[in-house]
Design an enzyme around this catalytic site. Structure first.
Site, mmCIF file in Angstrom:
data_model
loop_
_atom_site.group_PDB
_atom_site.id
_atom_site.type_symbol
_atom_site.label_atom_id
_atom_site.label_comp_id
_atom_site.label_asym_id
_atom_site.label_seq_id
_atom_site.Cartn_x
_atom_site.Cartn_y
_atom_site.Cartn_z
ATOM 1 N N CYS B 42 10.229 -1.321 11.252
ATOM 2 C CA CYS B 42 10.837 -1.837 10.173
ATOM 3 C C CYS B 42 10.850 -0.525 8.330
ATOM 4 C CB CYS B 42 10.413 -3.024 10.271
ATOM 5 S SG CYS B 42 11.570 -4.080 8.381
ATOM 6 N N TRP B 43 11.685 -0.666 8.354
ATOM 7 C CA TRP B 43 10.820 0.176 7.051
ATOM 8 C C TRP B 43 10.363 -0.549 5.721
ATOM 9 C CZ3 TRP B 43 14.220 4.441 4.122
ATOM 10 C CH2 TRP B 43 13.022 5.370 3.618
ATOM 11 N N GLU B 44 11.309 -1.343 5.556
ATOM 12 C CA GLU B 44 11.628 -3.053 4.217
ATOM 13 C C GLU B 44 12.194 -1.812 3.273
ATOM 14 O OE1 GLU B 44 7.406 -3.414 2.399
ATOM 15 O OE2 GLU B 44 6.910 -5.463 4.376
#
Ligand code: FAD
Ligand code: SF4
Ligand code: SF4
Lengths: 635, 159
Positions: B42-44
């Site tokens: 997840c890359w935010e």
């Protein structure tokens, strides 16, 4: 396996990957090919896919020719010095002379571009960057692409390019699978524009565990552009030119707007300016042509990005880390404070999350900087990618074979990160390259070059078996053990990725070895990558999501191998700060003022390496002086 | 776990599943609600957070460097053309920001190129792209060539 095969025939232009390059291609293709069938195949959802998923706060490539700010040739000079002399100047000039029309179009489409209230011009943060409210940048360009394309296939992971069987070295489409339904998709197309993006996660990330996703380039930038093109036999260039970025620590928040617009600066743990201390030794290593602080001071010639990294790396190694960004002064101005925060909220939310979590308010405390793990891409301050033809009115014979941005495979074009030798294209330049590729692809078809393409059922079937093999492998062997992820017959995609990152980090110059490598290490790297390739035949996917990860891993692995081959071939340290060849530390212009080009033979897997001449734009008078309003470049 | 989903707010509509560029928002088969299946990928990027009509998705910073007790919330309003952010620090400090996301109503400003007049043969043979040269300088300035600039390409020359 209960998957359907869906064949899309009669496509004229297939766009693989619709990030900034792909959306530009799909948009423009409709103008030059009004009756043509234009199709997009994208791994995610084009509304938020690619490196610009969360937005951008600046457009990093804009000339401003209409205001007399810069001409295309000024940008070429800038990119060339930043990349230590080695770029494709024909491609750069071509991109730069068209990029303003792309940006003007974006404004027309509703992208909020900030204006300087005094001059009415776009508000610049540096000589080449203009500031935007870019949260919706990607949805806006996606809308343009959707308006032009006949069909958009979201959630298709493209795994291979199809090759024509009636004529060697001609593309005939692509295949992949739908990540949701599992269906096998076959796209038969006369021309293919590859915009499948650059590569993160090839080298071990600095963050571990849960935080591994907090990389600078998106974790879904899976090197597919390179994997697809290399596997098909396209020539690649400058793959050794991986990029390391100086960024805010842990959050990887970009520093450009901070340096350029907020006028922040860096210092070491003792509060001292450290950069210039490293220049004398560095000048001995790279030569005066590439580092001359006095000339830089007088002419505003930038100090190359990699050399600035070098100073940070050396200063930290000397025990005077951490490096801090001095924000406390600038942030006392409420307007600049707002710009500083919105910069992240519009493009790297993770940095804001991190500062909130650690109670770091840059108004009261100077945040830490760090250097990232290396990335492989073609559109930032770096230029890995395919060896492409340039435009006919600019390119010399070695750089020209008929169609702009066409790779060495007929009918296969590149855009954005996929194209080699064009650094500093960034978002606007990538979109522009897509437009250029689309016009050329339509011409290629109109010239009758794509007639008589043959794709046999056998080729399609062979790829189908290959694509789904990881699912099959899992099904057969999972019951050999009681439970869990440890199995003597297979590795899963995450285990494979861990292995790839470890060996690239340790042998090819990742951050844990201070970006240092040498011939012996690189040879070990290649040997281990070869063995890993055998193990990749035994990668297992328990579901479609893991099948996606398996193919991303295979593309990353192929790109990593090509990077290693190039790094071994170039026997010099051309970009200290990006990587070092410990056995050949000095820049060696006599032998290596050249571009490197590779080709992997798709049948044998052997690489052929060659040097290609580096052409420069020669002016009667040097044009390094910045024009009106332009300031010193600083990353 | 970078993103997580509040059990009581999610209704399983699937918007987040549709948008996540990393293919990691999935619907849990037992609860029929969404969750993040692979936090380390997840890359935010907040694409799912912005897309959720129930405001059911939130982000907790990465466990290996972000302490608990913070939040960064977002409200993206296409009608108004704005995006609002609320940052809450661990120590309780709050910061609020509001930015425009577009200057034109969605879907109105981008033309359909299939409907514009087809390019002439002269345009096809030139180096020009759609709407050029007009759009480069937004006047009659022509496309830059090497000759205009008094330049040529020369092999391996230093500067
Ligand atoms: C944090 C950050 C900040 C940046 N800041 C700026 C800035 O301020 N200004 C600026 O101008 N530029 C900036 N850039 C750079 C800019 O984002 C890139 O130059 C640009 O997005 C590259 O475009 P591309 O089309 O090559 O790749 P991308 O935009 O990444 O597109 C690649 C596309 O291919 C798809 N894809 C990948 N693999 C496959 C596959 N196997 N099958 C099908 N589809 C696939 C992806 O899902 C994606 O949609 C920044 C980048 C990052 C990450
Ligand atoms: S978008 Fe929101 S409500 Fe819909 S499934 Fe996802 S979390 Fe649940
Ligand atoms: S924040 Fe981005 S990467 Fe993470 S789950 Fe949401 S959409 Fe996916």
């Amino acid at each position: 396996m209960g998957t359907k095969t869906i064949v899309e025939e009669g496509i004229d232009v297939l766009v693989v990957g619709a990030g900034l390059g792909g959306t530009g291609a799909a948009w423009e293709a409709r103008f030059w090919g009004q009756k043509k069938k234009i199709v997009i195949a994208e791994k995610a959802n084009i509304d938020r896919s690619g490196a610009v998923a969360q937005g951008l706060y600046a457009i990093n490539c804009y000339m401003g020719t209409r205001w007399g700010e810069n001409n295309p040739e000024d940008h070429v000079q800038y990119a060339r010095i930043d990349l230590m002399g080695l770029v494709r100047e024909d491609l750069l000039f071509d991109m730069a002379r068209h990029v303003d029309s792309t940006v003007h179009q974006f404004e027309e489409w509703g992208l909020p571009i900030m204006k300087d209230p005094k001059t009415g011009r776009y508000l610049r943060e540096g000589r080449w960057q203009i500031m935007i409210h870019g949260e919706s940048y990607k949805p806006i360009v996606a809308e343009a692409a959707k308006k032009s394309a006949d069909k958009v296939f979201n959630r298709i992971c493209v795994t291979h390019l199809l090759m024509d069987e009636s004529k060697p070295n001609r593309v005939a489409g692509a295949v992949g699978f739908n990540v949701r339904t599992g269906n096998y998709h076959v796209f038969k197309s006369k021309a293919v524009i590859c915009g499948a993006g650059g590569a993160s996660n090839i080298f071990k990330p600095r963050s571990t565990g849960e935080g591994a996703g907090r990389t600078w380039y998106a974790p879904w930038s899976s090197a597919s552009a390179y994997g697809l093109m290399i596997n098909a036999g396209a020539k690649m260039t400058q793959m050794e030119n991986r990029i390391v970025l100086a960024r805010f620590k842990d959050g990887y928040g970009p520093v450009g707007a901070y340096f350029l617009h907020l006028k922040t600066y860096t210092q070491n743990a003792l509060g001292e300016e450290y950069e210039s201390k490293w220049f004398p030794a560095l000048q001995k290593m790279v030569g005066k042509e590439y580092l001359d602080p006095e000339v830089s001071h007088l002419t505003h010639r930038p100090i190359p990005t990699c050399l600035r990294n070098h100073c940070i790396i050396q200063e930290v190694a000397a025990g005077r880390g951490p490096i801090h960004m001095v924000t406390m002064h600038a942030f006392q101005d409420p307007h600049l404070e707002e710009v500083g925060w919105e910069n992240f909220l519009g493009m790297t939310v993770g940095q804001a999350v991190l500062w909130a979590a650690t109670d770091v308010d840059p108004k009261n405390e100077n945040p830490e900087l760090t250097t990232s793990e290396p990335y492989v891409m073609g559109s930032h301050a770096t230029c890995s990618g395919a060896w492409c033809s340039g435009p006919e009115d600019v390119s010399p014979p070695e750089y020209f074979w008929g169609y702009n941005r066409m790779t060495t495979i007929e009918g296969l074009f590149g855009a954005g990160d996929a194209v080699g030798g064009t650094p500093h294209a960034f978002s606007s330049g990538s979109f522009t390259e897509g437009r250029l590729a689309a016009k050329a692809a339509c011409k290629y078809i109109d010239d009758g070059k794509a007639e008589g393409i043959v794709v046999s059922a056998a080729q399609i079937e062979r790829r189908r078996k290959e694509i789904y093999k990881p699912l099959e492998h899992y099904r057969i062997y999972r019951n050999a053990v009681v439970a869990g992820s440890v199995n003597p017959h297979y590795i899963n995609p995450q285990q494979g990725l861990d292995r790839l990152q470890k060996l690239m980090d340790e042998y090819c110059g990742g951050y844990t070895v201070g970006y240092m490598t040498n011939e012996k290490l690189l040879n070990i790297c290649l040997k281990k990558l070869k063995i890993m390739e055998e193990d990749l035949e035994s990668v297992a996917a328990k579901d479609l999501h893991e099948l996606l990860r398996a193919w991303e891993l295979k593309h990353r692995h192929r790109a990593a191998e090509c990077v290693t081959q190039h790094t071994l071939f170039r026997k010099e340290t051309r970009w200290p700060g990006y990587y070092y060849r410990g056995d050949v530390m000095k820049v060696d212009d006599e032998n290596w003022h050249v571009l490197t080009v590779s080709r992997r033979d798709p049948e044998t897997g052997e690489y052929t390496m060659e040097k290609a001449p580096c052409y420069h734009l020669v002016a009667d008078t040097e044009v390094t002086e910045p024009k009106a309003e332009a300031r010193v470049e600083h990353h | 776990m970078p993103t997580f989903v509040y059990m009581t707010r999610c209704d399983g509509c699937g918007h987040c599943v549709d948008i996540c560029p990393s293919d990691i928002m999935h619907i849990d088969e037992t609860y029929r609600r969404a969750y993040n299946i692979e936090p380390n990928m997840c890359w935010e990027c907040y694409s799912c957070v912005k897309a959720c009509p129930q405001h059911a998705i939130d982000v907790r910073g990465y466990a290996d460097f972000a302490p608990l007790g913070h939040s960064v919330r977002v409200d993206r309003d296409e009608q108004k053309g704005t995006i609002a952010w609320r940052i809450k620090f661990r120590d309780g400090t709050e910061k609020n920001f509001l930015s425009p996301i577009t200057t034109k109503p969605w879907g109105t400003a981008i033309p359909k190129l299939a409907e514009v007049p087809a390019p002439s043969n002269e345009q096809r043979d030139s180096q020009l792209l759609y709407n050029e040269p007009k759009w480069i300088r937004m006047d009659d300035g022509a496309l830059r060539t090497l000759k205009d600039a008094g330049l040529k390409l020369k092999k391996g020359v230093y500067y």
